[in-house]
Design a protein around this motif. Structure first.
Motif, PDB file in Angstrom:
ATOM      1  N   ALA A 298      21.914  50.946  73.583  1.00 53.65           N
ATOM      2  CA  ALA A 298      21.912  50.717  75.030  1.00 53.65           C
ATOM      3  C   ALA A 298      20.531  50.940  75.629  1.00 53.65           C
ATOM      4  O   ALA A 298      20.187  50.346  76.653  1.00 53.65           O
ATOM      5  CB  ALA A 298      22.922  51.636  75.705  1.00 53.65           C
ATOM      6  N   LEU A 299      19.735  51.787  74.987  1.00 57.62           N
ATOM      7  CA  LEU A 299      18.408  52.126  75.499  1.00 57.62           C
ATOM      8  C   LEU A 299      17.296  51.266  74.898  1.00 57.62           C
ATOM      9  O   LEU A 299      16.137  51.397  75.294  1.00 57.62           O
ATOM     10  CB  LEU A 299      18.108  53.601  75.215  1.00 57.62           C
ATOM     11  CG  LEU A 299      19.011  54.606  75.935  1.00 57.62           C
ATOM     12  CD1 LEU A 299      18.789  56.007  75.374  1.00 57.62           C
ATOM     13  CD2 LEU A 299      18.738  54.598  77.422  1.00 57.62           C
ATOM     14  N   GLU A 300      17.658  50.406  73.958  1.00 59.75           N
ATOM     15  CA  GLU A 300      16.648  49.617  73.248  1.00 59.75           C
ATOM     16  C   GLU A 300      15.807  48.783  74.213  1.00 59.75           C
ATOM     17  O   GLU A 300      16.325  48.082  75.074  1.00 59.75           O
ATOM     18  CB  GLU A 300      17.325  48.696  72.240  1.00 59.75           C
ATOM     19  CG  GLU A 300      16.341  47.905  71.388  1.00 59.75           C
ATOM     20  CD  GLU A 300      17.047  46.987  70.407  1.00 59.75           C
ATOM     21  OE1 GLU A 300      16.343  46.235  69.705  1.00 59.75           O
ATOM     22  OE2 GLU A 300      18.298  47.028  70.354  1.00 59.75           O
ATOM     23  N   GLY A 301      14.498  48.893  74.073  1.00 56.31           N
ATOM     24  CA  GLY A 301      13.577  48.099  74.872  1.00 56.31           C
ATOM     25  C   GLY A 301      13.240  48.671  76.222  1.00 56.31           C
ATOM     26  O   GLY A 301      12.375  48.130  76.928  1.00 56.31           O
ATOM     27  N   LEU A 302      13.894  49.740  76.623  1.00 52.25           N
ATOM     28  CA  LEU A 302      13.623  50.341  77.929  1.00 52.25           C
ATOM     29  C   LEU A 302      12.480  51.337  77.848  1.00 52.25           C
ATOM     30  O   LEU A 302      12.242  51.958  76.805  1.00 52.25           O
ATOM     31  CB  LEU A 302      14.884  51.037  78.457  1.00 52.25           C
ATOM     32  CG  LEU A 302      16.059  50.132  78.821  1.00 52.25           C
ATOM     33  CD1 LEU A 302      17.246  50.964  79.278  1.00 52.25           C
ATOM     34  CD2 LEU A 302      15.663  49.141  79.906  1.00 52.25           C
ATOM     35  N   PRO A 303      11.760  51.535  78.952  1.00 57.68           N
ATOM     36  CA  PRO A 303      10.634  52.482  78.946  1.00 57.68           C
ATOM     37  C   PRO A 303      11.121  53.925  78.955  1.00 57.68           C
ATOM     38  O   PRO A 303      12.284  54.222  79.254  1.00 57.68           O
ATOM     39  CB  PRO A 303       9.894  52.149  80.244  1.00 57.68           C
ATOM     40  CG  PRO A 303      10.956  51.612  81.145  1.00 57.68           C
ATOM     41  CD  PRO A 303      11.900  50.859  80.259  1.00 57.68           C
ATOM     42  N   ALA A 304      10.197  54.813  78.640  1.00 58.91           N
ATOM     43  CA  ALA A 304      10.527  56.244  78.603  1.00 58.91           C
ATOM     44  C   ALA A 304      11.016  56.750  79.956  1.00 58.91           C
ATOM     45  O   ALA A 304      11.790  57.718  80.005  1.00 58.91           O
ATOM     46  CB  ALA A 304       9.306  57.040  78.149  1.00 58.91           C
ATOM     47  N   THR A 305      10.588  56.121  81.053  1.00 64.47           N
ATOM     48  CA  THR A 305      11.063  56.526  82.377  1.00 64.47           C
ATOM     49  C   THR A 305      12.574  56.403  82.513  1.00 64.47           C
ATOM     50  O   THR A 305      13.175  57.088  83.342  1.00 64.47           O
ATOM     51  CB  THR A 305      10.422  55.671  83.491  1.00 64.47           C
ATOM     52  OG1 THR A 305      10.423  54.304  83.081  1.00 64.47           O
ATOM     53  CG2 THR A 305       9.028  56.121  83.808  1.00 64.47           C
ATOM     54  N   ARG A 306      13.199  55.528  81.733  1.00 62.73           N
ATOM     55  CA  ARG A 306      14.648  55.392  81.746  1.00 62.73           C
ATOM     56  C   ARG A 306      15.294  56.108  80.560  1.00 62.73           C
ATOM     57  O   ARG A 306      16.365  56.667  80.681  1.00 62.73           O
ATOM     58  CB  ARG A 306      15.060  53.911  81.715  1.00 62.73           C
ATOM     59  CG  ARG A 306      14.627  53.122  82.916  1.00 62.73           C
ATOM     60  CD  ARG A 306      14.986  53.783  84.239  1.00 62.73           C
ATOM     61  NE  ARG A 306      16.304  54.382  84.245  1.00 62.73           N
ATOM     62  CZ  ARG A 306      16.589  55.543  84.849  1.00 62.73           C
ATOM     63  NH1 ARG A 306      15.664  56.232  85.473  1.00 62.73           N
ATOM     64  NH2 ARG A 306      17.814  56.029  84.824  1.00 62.73           N
ATOM     65  N   VAL A 307      14.641  56.067  79.405  1.00 63.19           N
ATOM     66  CA  VAL A 307      15.241  56.653  78.202  1.00 63.19           C
ATOM     67  C   VAL A 307      15.370  58.170  78.323  1.00 63.19           C
ATOM     68  O   VAL A 307      16.452  58.738  78.108  1.00 63.19           O
ATOM     69  CB  VAL A 307      14.410  56.277  76.959  1.00 63.19           C
ATOM     70  CG1 VAL A 307      14.935  57.016  75.723  1.00 63.19           C
ATOM     71  CG2 VAL A 307      14.442  54.766  76.727  1.00 63.19           C
ATOM     72  N   ALA A 308      14.274  58.842  78.676  1.00 62.33           N
ATOM     73  CA  ALA A 308      14.292  60.307  78.713  1.00 62.33           C
ATOM     74  C   ALA A 308      15.277  60.854  79.742  1.00 62.33           C
ATOM     75  O   ALA A 308      16.079  61.750  79.424  1.00 62.33           O
ATOM     76  CB  ALA A 308      12.885  60.841  78.959  1.00 62.33           C
ATOM     77  N   PRO A 309      15.305  60.361  81.002  1.00 59.96           N
ATOM     78  CA  PRO A 309      16.296  60.875  81.955  1.00 59.96           C
ATOM     79  C   PRO A 309      17.732  60.630  81.514  1.00 59.96           C
ATOM     80  O   PRO A 309      18.625  61.423  81.829  1.00 59.96           O
ATOM     81  CB  PRO A 309      15.973  60.120  83.247  1.00 59.96           C
ATOM     82  CG  PRO A 309      14.543  59.751  83.133  1.00 59.96           C
ATOM     83  CD  PRO A 309      14.351  59.445  81.669  1.00 59.96           C
ATOM     84  N   THR A 310      17.967  59.527  80.793  1.00 61.72           N
ATOM     85  CA  THR A 310      19.325  59.264  80.324  1.00 61.72           C
ATOM     86  C   THR A 310      19.756  60.311  79.305  1.00 61.72           C
ATOM     87  O   THR A 310      20.890  60.812  79.348  1.00 61.72           O
ATOM     88  CB  THR A 310      19.428  57.855  79.716  1.00 61.72           C
ATOM     89  OG1 THR A 310      19.126  56.897  80.734  1.00 61.72           O
ATOM     90  CG2 THR A 310      20.825  57.591  79.173  1.00 61.72           C
ATOM     91  N   TYR A 311      18.871  60.659  78.393  1.00 61.45           N
ATOM     92  CA  TYR A 311      19.213  61.704  77.427  1.00 61.45           C
ATOM     93  C   TYR A 311      19.418  63.050  78.131  1.00 61.45           C
ATOM     94  O   TYR A 311      20.249  63.856  77.702  1.00 61.45           O
ATOM     95  CB  TYR A 311      18.136  61.812  76.345  1.00 61.45           C
ATOM     96  CG  TYR A 311      18.308  60.815  75.220  1.00 61.45           C
ATOM     97  CD1 TYR A 311      19.409  60.899  74.366  1.00 61.45           C
ATOM     98  CD2 TYR A 311      17.390  59.787  75.017  1.00 61.45           C
ATOM     99  CE1 TYR A 311      19.581  59.991  73.340  1.00 61.45           C
ATOM    100  CE2 TYR A 311      17.562  58.874  73.986  1.00 61.45           C
ATOM    101  CZ  TYR A 311      18.659  58.977  73.146  1.00 61.45           C
ATOM    102  OH  TYR A 311      18.835  58.062  72.131  1.00 61.45           O
ATOM    103  N   ILE A 312      18.690  63.296  79.204  1.00 58.30           N
ATOM    104  CA  ILE A 312      18.921  64.521  79.979  1.00 58.30           C
ATOM    105  C   ILE A 312      20.302  64.481  80.623  1.00 58.30           C
ATOM    106  O   ILE A 312      21.026  65.488  80.631  1.00 58.30           O
ATOM    107  CB  ILE A 312      17.817  64.703  81.035  1.00 58.30           C
ATOM    108  CG1 ILE A 312      16.488  65.031  80.361  1.00 58.30           C
ATOM    109  CG2 ILE A 312      18.182  65.824  82.023  1.00 58.30           C
ATOM    110  CD1 ILE A 312      15.286  65.046  81.293  1.00 58.30           C
TER     111      ILE A 312
END
Length: 400
Positions: free
Chosen positions: A321-335
């Motif tokens: 679901a996170l593939e191709g997204l920037p860290a600005t979206r990936v990291a908060p999602t994992y949080i």
């Protein structure tokens, strides 16, 4: 750690900062709980580190103490090497109508903007803060001298990035000034999409202050304007940008019944607009828009609504679901995932996913309030330190 004028402290996790703020006002836990209309047990658990201080609770206790949610969450510290960049950025914001930069060829200014956006995407806030003062001055000079739609749109993007970094550090005076300058810039050569992004950022200041009702009013008005002025993919882009922010605001309404109703409304609108934007997300005017980010915002909203199991069931394959997204979206999602797992008692899962968040965006460890708060509670609940906790303690600057 340094003390702020209101009695709080910079560099602390939000729950610790709340305890200091309360004590500085000579309030007992019982008195603050009564003023904020929350349970004494909840407040006590938050302060001792058994429960996370959520944004919604931070807003109500802040209101009870006469301060903002951002102040309760606490300002993030800036490295000594960034102090001069922050001073330079404030000066550039003051000189908003002075062409004090360099008139660059369009390609060179575009390269500077691309570099800054790369830092933002990767959450490299130290490098971004260093780059922004010069970029803002050059974009200002370009807009004032060229006076084209493209030049003013570029300046609006830079102001949006200034707002973004100010909000990350919770420098709310700077964030408010950035959105005011952004609005001034967009009004010089108005375009509907730039107006939508400016409204989204303005609503963000209400979000950070804990005034979510007013923020929702801004979003609803802007959605109406975008639907009136735009059509096709441009309309879907503007509505998606706005309703993602509306979703977050709605999830933090103090009345939980109203929060669920308003969140559902914005979830439907965001999903509908995302259908016209293709199967993968894109980067538009400094923002990620599309179906992937819509689902990620829905996940985070479910966590804010106190629906952690619904949040965790939303995605079967999180990496995909996170593939191709920037860290600005990936990291908060994992949080957000870590928050949900902590809420259902899965401490090991929460620690694992918080670690992934910080590995994805290491500089986020020192500035993201909920990431720091989740770590504070995890380190409190674990009876003994382990290598993962020790490593994350060093990353975040939060002692075990």
């Amino acid at each position: 750690m340094s003390t702020t004028p209101d009695g709080g402290a910079t560099g602390l996790a939000p729950g610790e900062n709340l305890a200091l703020l309360r004590k500085a006002r000579c309030l007992t836990q019982k008195q603050l709980a009564q003023r904020a209309n929350i349970s004494l047990s909840l407040l006590a658990k938050i302060e001792v580190g058994d429960r996370t201080l959520t944004p919604a609770v931070a807003a109500v206790v802040g209101r009870a103490m006469g301060i903002t949610m951002a102040e309760v969450m606490g300002k993030a510290t800036v490295a000594e090497t960034g102090a001069q960049s922050l001073t330079d950025l404030r000066a550039a914001l003051r000189d908003y109508d002075v062409p004090g930069g360099t008139r660059l060829p369009e390609g060179q200014l575009g390269a500077e903007m691309a570099l800054a956006h790369g830092f933002r995407k990767d959450v490299k806030v130290v490098q971004l803060l260093e780059a922004l003062p010069g970029l803002l001055r050059n974009a200002t000079t370009n807009a004032l001298t060229a006076n084209t739609d493209a030049a003013w749109a570029a300046l609006c993007q830079v102001y949006s990035t200034v707002y973004w970094i100010a909000a990350r550090y919770r420098w709310m005076d700077l964030a408010e000034l950035a959105v005011a300058r952004q609005r001034w810039a967009v009004e010089q050569r108005p375009t509907p999409l730039a107006l939508a992004v400016a409204a989204r950022d303005r609503a963000g200041t209400y979000l950070n202050f804990g005034d979510v009702e007013r923020g929702l009013d801004v979003i609803d008005h802007a959605v109406s304007e975008a639907e009136r002025a735009l059509s096709g993919q441009a309309r879907d882009t503007a509505v998606n940008v706005l309703t993602l922010r509306g979703m977050t605001l709605a999830g933090r309404l103090p009345d939980k019944k109203e929060a669920r109703r308003e969140a559902a409304r914005h979830i439907r609108s965001a999903a509908s607009s995302a259908e016209g934007l293709g199967s993968r997300d894109t980067w538009v005017l400094g923002l990620t828009v599309g179906p992937q980010n819509t689902v990620l915002h829905r996940l985070a909203t479910y966590v804010d609504l106190g629906r952690p199991r619904d949040a965790l069931e939303l995605l079967d394959d999180l990496p995909a679901a996170l593939e191709g997204l920037p860290a600005t979206r990936v990291a908060p999602t994992y949080i957000s995932v870590a928050r949900a797992q902590l809420d259902i008692g899965d401490r090991d899962g929460a620690l694992k996913h918080l670690g992934i968040a910080w590995d994805t965006a290491p500089q986020m460890a020192r500035i993201h309030p909920m990431g720091r708060e989740v770590f504070r509670v995890l380190s409190s609940l674990h009876r003994r330190a382990n290598p993962t906790l020790t490593r994350m303690s060093k990353l975040s600057g939060i002692g075990l």
